[in-house]
Design a protein around this motif. Sequence first.
Motif, PDB file in Angstrom:
ATOM      1  N   TRP A   1      -5.100   1.480   3.971  1.00  0.00           N
ATOM      2  CA  TRP A   1      -5.279   1.858   5.369  1.00  0.00           C
ATOM      3  C   TRP A   1      -4.832   3.298   5.599  1.00  0.00           C
ATOM      4  O   TRP A   1      -4.007   3.851   4.856  1.00  0.00           O
ATOM      5  CB  TRP A   1      -4.464   0.932   6.273  1.00  0.00           C
ATOM      6  CG  TRP A   1      -4.954  -0.475   6.292  1.00  0.00           C
ATOM      7  CD1 TRP A   1      -6.219  -0.910   6.047  1.00  0.00           C
ATOM      8  CD2 TRP A   1      -4.169  -1.644   6.566  1.00  0.00           C
ATOM      9  NE1 TRP A   1      -6.293  -2.273   6.156  1.00  0.00           N
ATOM     10  CE2 TRP A   1      -5.053  -2.757   6.475  1.00  0.00           C
ATOM     11  CE3 TRP A   1      -2.832  -1.871   6.884  1.00  0.00           C
ATOM     12  CZ2 TRP A   1      -4.624  -4.063   6.682  1.00  0.00           C
ATOM     13  CZ3 TRP A   1      -2.398  -3.171   7.095  1.00  0.00           C
ATOM     14  CH2 TRP A   1      -3.291  -4.252   6.999  1.00  0.00           C
ATOM     15  N   ILE A   2      -5.342   3.886   6.659  1.00  0.00           N
ATOM     16  CA  ILE A   2      -4.932   5.240   7.034  1.00  0.00           C
ATOM     17  C   ILE A   2      -3.429   5.289   7.317  1.00  0.00           C
ATOM     18  O   ILE A   2      -2.739   6.245   6.941  1.00  0.00           O
ATOM     19  CB  ILE A   2      -5.722   5.713   8.273  1.00  0.00           C
ATOM     20  CG1 ILE A   2      -7.183   5.984   7.897  1.00  0.00           C
ATOM     21  CG2 ILE A   2      -5.104   6.970   8.873  1.00  0.00           C
ATOM     22  CD1 ILE A   2      -8.052   6.374   9.066  1.00  0.00           C
ATOM     23  N   THR A   3      -2.929   4.247   7.962  1.00  0.00           N
ATOM     24  CA  THR A   3      -1.490   4.198   8.283  1.00  0.00           C
ATOM     25  C   THR A   3      -0.649   4.321   7.027  1.00  0.00           C
ATOM     26  O   THR A   3       0.351   5.047   7.002  1.00  0.00           O
ATOM     27  CB  THR A   3      -1.159   2.887   9.006  1.00  0.00           C
ATOM     28  OG1 THR A   3      -1.988   2.753  10.148  1.00  0.00           O
ATOM     29  CG2 THR A   3       0.308   2.862   9.424  1.00  0.00           C
ATOM     30  N   ALA A   4      -1.040   3.615   5.974  1.00  0.00           N
ATOM     31  CA  ALA A   4      -0.290   3.670   4.721  1.00  0.00           C
ATOM     32  C   ALA A   4      -0.314   5.070   4.125  1.00  0.00           C
ATOM     33  O   ALA A   4       0.690   5.556   3.595  1.00  0.00           O
ATOM     34  CB  ALA A   4      -0.858   2.661   3.735  1.00  0.00           C
TER      35      ALA A   4
ATOM     36  N   GLN B   1       0.825  -1.200   0.000  1.00  0.00           N
ATOM     37  CA  GLN B   1       0.000   0.000   0.000  1.00  0.00           C
ATOM     38  C   GLN B   1       0.864   1.258   0.000  1.00  0.00           C
ATOM     39  O   GLN B   1       0.621   2.198  -0.753  1.00  0.00           O
ATOM     40  CB  GLN B   1      -0.916  -0.003   1.230  1.00  0.00           C
ATOM     41  CG  GLN B   1      -1.870  -1.174   1.294  1.00  0.00           C
ATOM     42  CD  GLN B   1      -2.645  -1.200   2.599  1.00  0.00           C
ATOM     43  OE1 GLN B   1      -2.919  -0.154   3.185  1.00  0.00           O
ATOM     44  NE2 GLN B   1      -3.019  -2.381   3.060  1.00  0.00           N
ATOM     45  N   ILE B   2       1.902   1.262   0.857  1.00  0.00           N
ATOM     46  CA  ILE B   2       2.788   2.422   0.944  1.00  0.00           C
ATOM     47  C   ILE B   2       3.502   2.643  -0.388  1.00  0.00           C
ATOM     48  O   ILE B   2       3.613   3.780  -0.870  1.00  0.00           O
ATOM     49  CB  ILE B   2       3.810   2.234   2.086  1.00  0.00           C
ATOM     50  CG1 ILE B   2       3.086   2.214   3.438  1.00  0.00           C
ATOM     51  CG2 ILE B   2       4.861   3.337   2.052  1.00  0.00           C
ATOM     52  CD1 ILE B   2       3.988   1.865   4.602  1.00  0.00           C
ATOM     53  N   LEU B   3       3.964   1.558  -1.004  1.00  0.00           N
ATOM     54  CA  LEU B   3       4.686   1.670  -2.273  1.00  0.00           C
ATOM     55  C   LEU B   3       3.821   2.323  -3.344  1.00  0.00           C
ATOM     56  O   LEU B   3       4.250   3.273  -4.022  1.00  0.00           O
ATOM     57  CB  LEU B   3       5.139   0.284  -2.731  1.00  0.00           C
ATOM     58  CG  LEU B   3       5.812   0.221  -4.114  1.00  0.00           C
ATOM     59  CD1 LEU B   3       7.079   1.070  -4.119  1.00  0.00           C
ATOM     60  CD2 LEU B   3       6.109  -1.221  -4.503  1.00  0.00           C
TER      61      LEU B   3
ATOM     62  N   GLY C   1       4.564  11.237   4.449  1.00  0.00           N
ATOM     63  CA  GLY C   1       5.840  11.624   5.050  1.00  0.00           C
ATOM     64  C   GLY C   1       7.032  11.235   4.211  1.00  0.00           C
ATOM     65  O   GLY C   1       8.012  11.971   4.110  1.00  0.00           O
ATOM     66  N   ILE C   2       6.946  10.075   3.555  1.00  0.00           N
ATOM     67  CA  ILE C   2       8.068   9.576   2.753  1.00  0.00           C
ATOM     68  C   ILE C   2       8.268  10.420   1.505  1.00  0.00           C
ATOM     69  O   ILE C   2       9.405  10.745   1.127  1.00  0.00           O
ATOM     70  CB  ILE C   2       7.845   8.101   2.383  1.00  0.00           C
ATOM     71  CG1 ILE C   2       7.920   7.220   3.631  1.00  0.00           C
ATOM     72  CG2 ILE C   2       8.876   7.636   1.348  1.00  0.00           C
ATOM     73  CD1 ILE C   2       7.509   5.782   3.407  1.00  0.00           C
ATOM     74  N   VAL C   3       7.181  10.785   0.842  1.00  0.00           N
ATOM     75  CA  VAL C   3       7.297  11.492  -0.429  1.00  0.00           C
ATOM     76  C   VAL C   3       7.905  12.882  -0.254  1.00  0.00           C
ATOM     77  O   VAL C   3       8.462  13.457  -1.205  1.00  0.00           O
ATOM     78  CB  VAL C   3       5.912  11.584  -1.111  1.00  0.00           C
ATOM     79  CG1 VAL C   3       5.047  12.651  -0.454  1.00  0.00           C
ATOM     80  CG2 VAL C   3       6.052  11.838  -2.600  1.00  0.00           C
ATOM     81  N   GLU C   4       7.824  13.434   0.953  1.00  0.00           N
ATOM     82  CA  GLU C   4       8.386  14.761   1.201  1.00  0.00           C
ATOM     83  C   GLU C   4       9.915  14.728   1.306  1.00  0.00           C
ATOM     84  O   GLU C   4      10.575  15.747   1.069  1.00  0.00           O
ATOM     85  CB  GLU C   4       7.815  15.331   2.503  1.00  0.00           C
ATOM     86  CG  GLU C   4       6.468  16.003   2.364  1.00  0.00           C
ATOM     87  CD  GLU C   4       6.560  17.342   1.651  1.00  0.00           C
ATOM     88  OE1 GLU C   4       7.645  17.957   1.684  1.00  0.00           O
ATOM     89  OE2 GLU C   4       5.557  17.774   1.080  1.00  0.00           O
TER      90      GLU C   4
END
Length: 333
Positions: free
Chosen positions: A114-117, A23-25, A123-126
């Motif tokens: 999910w909200i967590t993702a 999901q994060i990816l 945060g990561i993309v920044e």
Amino acid sequence: NRKLDTQNITNLESPEARRIYKQILYLVIRNMKTYWRTPEFTLSRLVVILVIGTLITTTYWQQSYESAADIQSRINAIMFMMMLTAAYNLFTIMPFQIEKRALIYREISSGMYWITASVLSDGIVEIPYLIAETLVGVNIVYWGVGFQDSDTAYFYYTITFFIYLYFMTALGMFLAILLPDALSAQLVATVVIQIFQLFAGVIVPLDKLPYYYKPMYWVSAQHYAGEAIITTQFHHDNTRICNPSGVVIDNPPWWAFAVKGKFCSEDGRFNGFKKFTGIVETAEEFIYNSDTAFLHGYKFENKDFDLFVLLCLCLVLRLFTGVAAMFINYNKR
């Protein structure tokens, strides 16, 4: 509004979709595309930091310091650059996040991720953009103004600048979730910035604060960033300065040898014991390493602790953002 994977990730009921790294990816990839397609947001931050850095550099170009006023001016250059760029990030991220908030809530309620993702991917993309801002801003100001030519001082300036930028960006993301619209978020952000600045220990040193305001000194994130940067900049700096003003008396008459290199006068000459305009201190002693230091409370030994606290504050803000996203929803049905 495509699903995460058209083949086998249709909703959170599938085993593949439960893997949060997937999901994060996908969300990071999508966010990177969104950032790339929004140059008025991403490029403007680099342009602003370039403009601010150029203005500060040309104002303080290769600055030397011989008096307390010169030192205070140098500290202003350090804090001004960090504060302005961080504040700009804070104010620009809030409307950007609020604009896409409705879409995120719809996709989460549809079971796409999910909200967590979502919070982690934001945060990561920044990070790459903040690295770019840091490298541009730091290198323009650091070498243009003529800060300390030391690997340690440069490292702490750069890493602290980056972490503080990330902290203020994370604060903007949190306020964008917590408050209903951009106006209210920006009003709260303005108050927070003023509190951070007022209680950072520069405008009012710790020993000058009333006892009931001293806890605010430890709450101010700008205090930790300022301490890490300023103390490393002036550590072991034996440059002689006149406090509060004047020129060091290096050649007094033989019978006044005791004042040599210890007192100052308007022209650097001994004009009598009542004509002194200041005493001689090293830059390090004047800033933080004496009982009467200008930034009383700042300590070089705290530099690593300062970075640790800033990192913890970033993590806490990301955690609060996730919790707020779970329980606060301003979407109108």
